[in-house]
Motif scaffolding. Sequence first.
Motif, PDB file in Angstrom:
ATOM      1  N   ARG A   1      30.996  40.930  31.187  1.00 25.41           N
ATOM      2  CA  ARG A   1      31.893  40.533  30.094  1.00 25.41           C
ATOM      3  C   ARG A   1      31.386  39.287  29.381  1.00 25.41           C
ATOM      4  N   ILE A   2      30.743  38.377  30.115  1.00 30.18           N
ATOM      5  CA  ILE A   2      30.188  37.173  29.490  1.00 30.18           C
ATOM      6  C   ILE A   2      28.974  37.534  28.647  1.00 30.18           C
ATOM      7  N   ALA A   3      28.123  38.408  29.180  1.00 31.39           N
ATOM      8  CA  ALA A   3      26.972  38.872  28.405  1.00 31.39           C
ATOM      9  C   ALA A   3      27.424  39.578  27.129  1.00 31.39           C
ATOM     10  N   ASP A   4      28.464  40.393  27.238  1.00 30.65           N
ATOM     11  CA  ASP A   4      28.989  41.085  26.050  1.00 30.65           C
ATOM     12  C   ASP A   4      29.480  40.096  25.006  1.00 30.65           C
ATOM     13  N   ALA A   5      30.163  39.044  25.443  1.00 34.46           N
ATOM     14  CA  ALA A   5      30.683  38.050  24.508  1.00 34.46           C
ATOM     15  C   ALA A   5      29.549  37.336  23.774  1.00 34.46           C
TER      16      ALA A   5
ATOM     17  N   PHE B   1      22.338  36.307  36.065  1.00 38.82           N
ATOM     18  CA  PHE B   1      22.825  36.544  34.713  1.00 38.82           C
ATOM     19  C   PHE B   1      21.786  37.327  33.907  1.00 38.82           C
ATOM     20  N   ALA B   2      20.528  36.996  34.090  1.00 40.50           N
ATOM     21  CA  ALA B   2      19.466  37.709  33.377  1.00 40.50           C
ATOM     22  C   ALA B   2      19.268  39.107  33.940  1.00 40.50           C
ATOM     23  N   TYR B   3      19.382  39.272  35.252  1.00 42.38           N
ATOM     24  CA  TYR B   3      19.180  40.593  35.838  1.00 42.38           C
ATOM     25  C   TYR B   3      20.188  41.597  35.279  1.00 42.38           C
ATOM     26  N   VAL B   4      21.429  41.160  35.127  1.00 45.14           N
ATOM     27  CA  VAL B   4      22.443  42.032  34.539  1.00 45.14           C
ATOM     28  C   VAL B   4      22.165  42.246  33.055  1.00 45.14           C
ATOM     29  N   SER B   5      21.892  41.166  32.344  1.00 44.87           N
ATOM     30  CA  SER B   5      21.674  41.264  30.892  1.00 44.87           C
ATOM     31  C   SER B   5      20.461  42.112  30.555  1.00 44.87           C
ATOM     32  N   ASN B   6      19.439  42.083  31.404  1.00 48.04           N
ATOM     33  CA  ASN B   6      18.247  42.888  31.157  1.00 48.04           C
ATOM     34  C   ASN B   6      18.578  44.373  31.039  1.00 48.04           C
ATOM     35  N   GLU B   7      19.672  44.798  31.666  1.00 51.25           N
ATOM     36  CA  GLU B   7      20.060  46.208  31.603  1.00 51.25           C
ATOM     37  C   GLU B   7      21.148  46.462  30.564  1.00 51.25           C
ATOM     38  N   VAL B   8      22.157  45.611  30.498  1.00 46.47           N
ATOM     39  CA  VAL B   8      23.318  45.926  29.651  1.00 46.47           C
ATOM     40  C   VAL B   8      23.223  45.369  28.241  1.00 46.47           C
ATOM     41  N   TRP B   9      22.288  44.470  27.991  1.00 41.65           N
ATOM     42  CA  TRP B   9      22.183  43.811  26.687  1.00 41.65           C
ATOM     43  C   TRP B   9      21.080  44.494  25.880  1.00 41.65           C
ATOM     44  N   ASP B  10      21.473  45.249  24.871  1.00 42.50           N
ATOM     45  CA  ASP B  10      20.493  45.919  24.011  1.00 42.50           C
ATOM     46  C   ASP B  10      20.015  44.946  22.930  1.00 42.50           C
ATOM     47  N   VAL B  11      18.722  44.712  22.892  1.00 36.84           N
ATOM     48  CA  VAL B  11      18.134  43.786  21.927  1.00 36.84           C
ATOM     49  C   VAL B  11      17.863  44.533  20.628  1.00 36.84           C
TER      50      VAL B  11
ATOM     51  N   GLN C   1      31.184  22.562  28.237  1.00 29.98           N
ATOM     52  CA  GLN C   1      31.611  23.480  29.289  1.00 29.98           C
ATOM     53  C   GLN C   1      32.778  24.310  28.767  1.00 29.98           C
ATOM     54  N   PRO C   2      32.500  25.454  28.133  1.00 35.07           N
ATOM     55  CA  PRO C   2      33.578  26.285  27.584  1.00 35.07           C
ATOM     56  C   PRO C   2      34.462  26.839  28.692  1.00 35.07           C
ATOM     57  N   GLU C   3      35.753  26.901  28.423  1.00 37.02           N
ATOM     58  CA  GLU C   3      36.697  27.430  29.411  1.00 37.02           C
ATOM     59  C   GLU C   3      37.102  28.868  29.116  1.00 37.02           C
ATOM     60  N   SER C   4      36.704  29.392  27.968  1.00 35.27           N
ATOM     61  CA  SER C   4      37.039  30.768  27.596  1.00 35.27           C
ATOM     62  C   SER C   4      35.848  31.405  26.914  1.00 35.27           C
ATOM     63  N   LEU C   5      35.879  32.727  26.795  1.00 32.77           N
ATOM     64  CA  LEU C   5      34.783  33.438  26.141  1.00 32.77           C
ATOM     65  C   LEU C   5      34.711  33.113  24.664  1.00 32.77           C
ATOM     66  N   SER C   6      35.856  32.938  24.012  1.00 33.91           N
ATOM     67  CA  SER C   6      35.837  32.581  22.595  1.00 33.91           C
ATOM     68  C   SER C   6      35.235  31.187  22.406  1.00 33.91           C
ATOM     69  N   ALA C   7      35.545  30.265  23.316  1.00 33.14           N
ATOM     70  CA  ALA C   7      34.955  28.931  23.241  1.00 33.14           C
ATOM     71  C   ALA C   7      33.449  28.989  23.503  1.00 33.14           C
TER      72      ALA C   7
ATOM     73  N   ILE D   1      24.918  24.633  27.616  1.00 27.52           N
ATOM     74  CA  ILE D   1      26.206  25.328  27.625  1.00 27.52           C
ATOM     75  C   ILE D   1      26.427  25.830  29.042  1.00 27.52           C
ATOM     76  N   TYR D   2      27.376  25.218  29.714  1.00 24.50           N
ATOM     77  CA  TYR D   2      27.607  25.459  31.137  1.00 24.50           C
ATOM     78  C   TYR D   2      28.544  26.645  31.316  1.00 24.50           C
ATOM     79  N   MET D   3      28.095  27.661  32.040  1.00 28.05           N
ATOM     80  CA  MET D   3      28.851  28.895  32.201  1.00 28.05           C
ATOM     81  C   MET D   3      29.132  29.174  33.676  1.00 28.05           C
ATOM     82  N   THR D   4      30.356  29.632  33.956  1.00 25.47           N
ATOM     83  CA  THR D   4      30.708  30.131  35.285  1.00 25.47           C
ATOM     84  C   THR D   4      31.519  31.412  35.118  1.00 25.47           C
TER      85      THR D   4
END
Length: 531
Positions: free
Chosen positions: A361-365, A383-393, A500-506, A523-526
């Motif tokens: 969901r974070i990669a999608d945002a 984060f990259a291992y997941v994005s390498n598959e689900v993120w179409d460049v 440090q954003p607290e939401s996906l929109s931020a 940009i700090y992500m958790t």
Amino acid sequence: MTKTDIQTRPLGAQISHMLKSRGVDTIFGIPGVHNQEMYRGIEEAGITHVLARHEQGAGFMADGYARASGRPGVAYVITGPGLCNIMTPMGQAYSDSVPVLVISSCLDETANYRGQLHQMLDQEGAARTVCDWSYEARDAASAYALIDRALLEFSAQRPRSKHIQVPISALEGTAPPSPETPSAVARSFGDLPGGVAQRIMAAKRPLFLLGGGAQGDVDALRDVVRRLGAATMVTVAGRGLVPADDPLYYGAYLSRQENAQIVAEADLVIVVGSEMAEVDLWRRDLGHKGDFIRVDIDPEVLSQPVGGEKIQMDSGAFFRTLNDAMAPDHDPATGWSEKEISAAKARWRSENEADRPGIVRIADALHEVMPEDAMIYSDMTQFAYVSNEVWDVPRPGHWHHPSGFGTLGYAMPAAIGGAVARRGLPTVAIAGDYGFQYTVQELGAAVELGLPLPILLWDNGKLKEIEDSMVGAQIAPNSVIAHNPDFCALAQAYGAHAVQPESLSALQEALLSAFEADAPTLIYMTKDMTD
């Protein structure tokens, strides 16, 4: 300066002038007593020098610059520890086919005279273990010839890192100017062997497997795939070659074990520009059962015992030739099911979310607001291992991941090199909390350069991939949790921005703001960010 003075520059200065005449405009490195003569001519030649904080950073910057610009990345390092420190980036560039040239100084004599500063037993041989070749140039003529050889091979064959070392006394000695720039050599591998085009056009379930080496002519590639009605799969480096909305595009899910069965169902598999290595498949065999054709510029790749037809050919020439051979009214194959392909991709996407929860969901945002022309450099992190598959460049060659050598600390310095090569265009780094600390000091270089570089830092508080692997192997997790600093405070201490954003929109807002900043932004992500 008189003509005579120009003719008798020290060799160290002449090397910089030679590189400038060959199109090199940027050098990454760190000056030291042993290589200071190489710095004598940099400014005079009109070359920009980027000061790294560690030779590993310099090497990754040169790698990132090369990937972004399509030109060789060049690094200057000192004898001994400088060369050792840059060997990791040299190995990464070798495995990922990146044109990086490392030029180092070396001691004049090591066989008899011991105890010298920065002395190694075999510096030339050490470098040779991680690059295409490593040679010592003991005079000006040898240095010039080796530099021209490296630059020629970068363009005429599979590009891989190379190392040239020059003795300190030779760098200090006077030398004539380098010879005139040699003529460019065109890369050509002839026509398709007889009958190949007909075999491809006759297939009912053709499947193309495309790697990063298939970028020679993307328009021709897409025309061929569309006209054939072929299904496609890509490696991580091949993302962007096929439009994400192509209904017969399987995406970058080659590592999913189910893919072996899909490959087996094709009556013809054509692999273009990929080693199909362990880091592409994460299994030993591709799984093909039917006809097989392999196209590559590297004879070593073609020599692998996988059967089928082997064609040494540039990918662009291959797809243009095949496109021209097809009749205008060629009927596309109908053996692939769009519905089945769509269902498979949805299934694999769900598996990703189950394997590494919270990342999709974070990669999608981020994907939703990422500029189409952004160039992304990622590190070895979940984060990259997941994005390498689900993120179409959307564009090929715009996401760079250290797939082969698998080096931690790659993303940020490589992104710095990419941003230097693409001033004014968006560049992004993605790193994990552990790998980021390998090269965190290069934040200083990014601040000095005033780069508007977003650094997306994924912090799960541990070496999560290693922990998962240990658990899977029934090993009690050990040494997978480390004390982390306050990353935002650390970035600010370097003079960078931090948020440090607290939401996906931020998070989305932070990313877009970072592209407009006057310095890099961490940009700090958790996984705790809310929707």
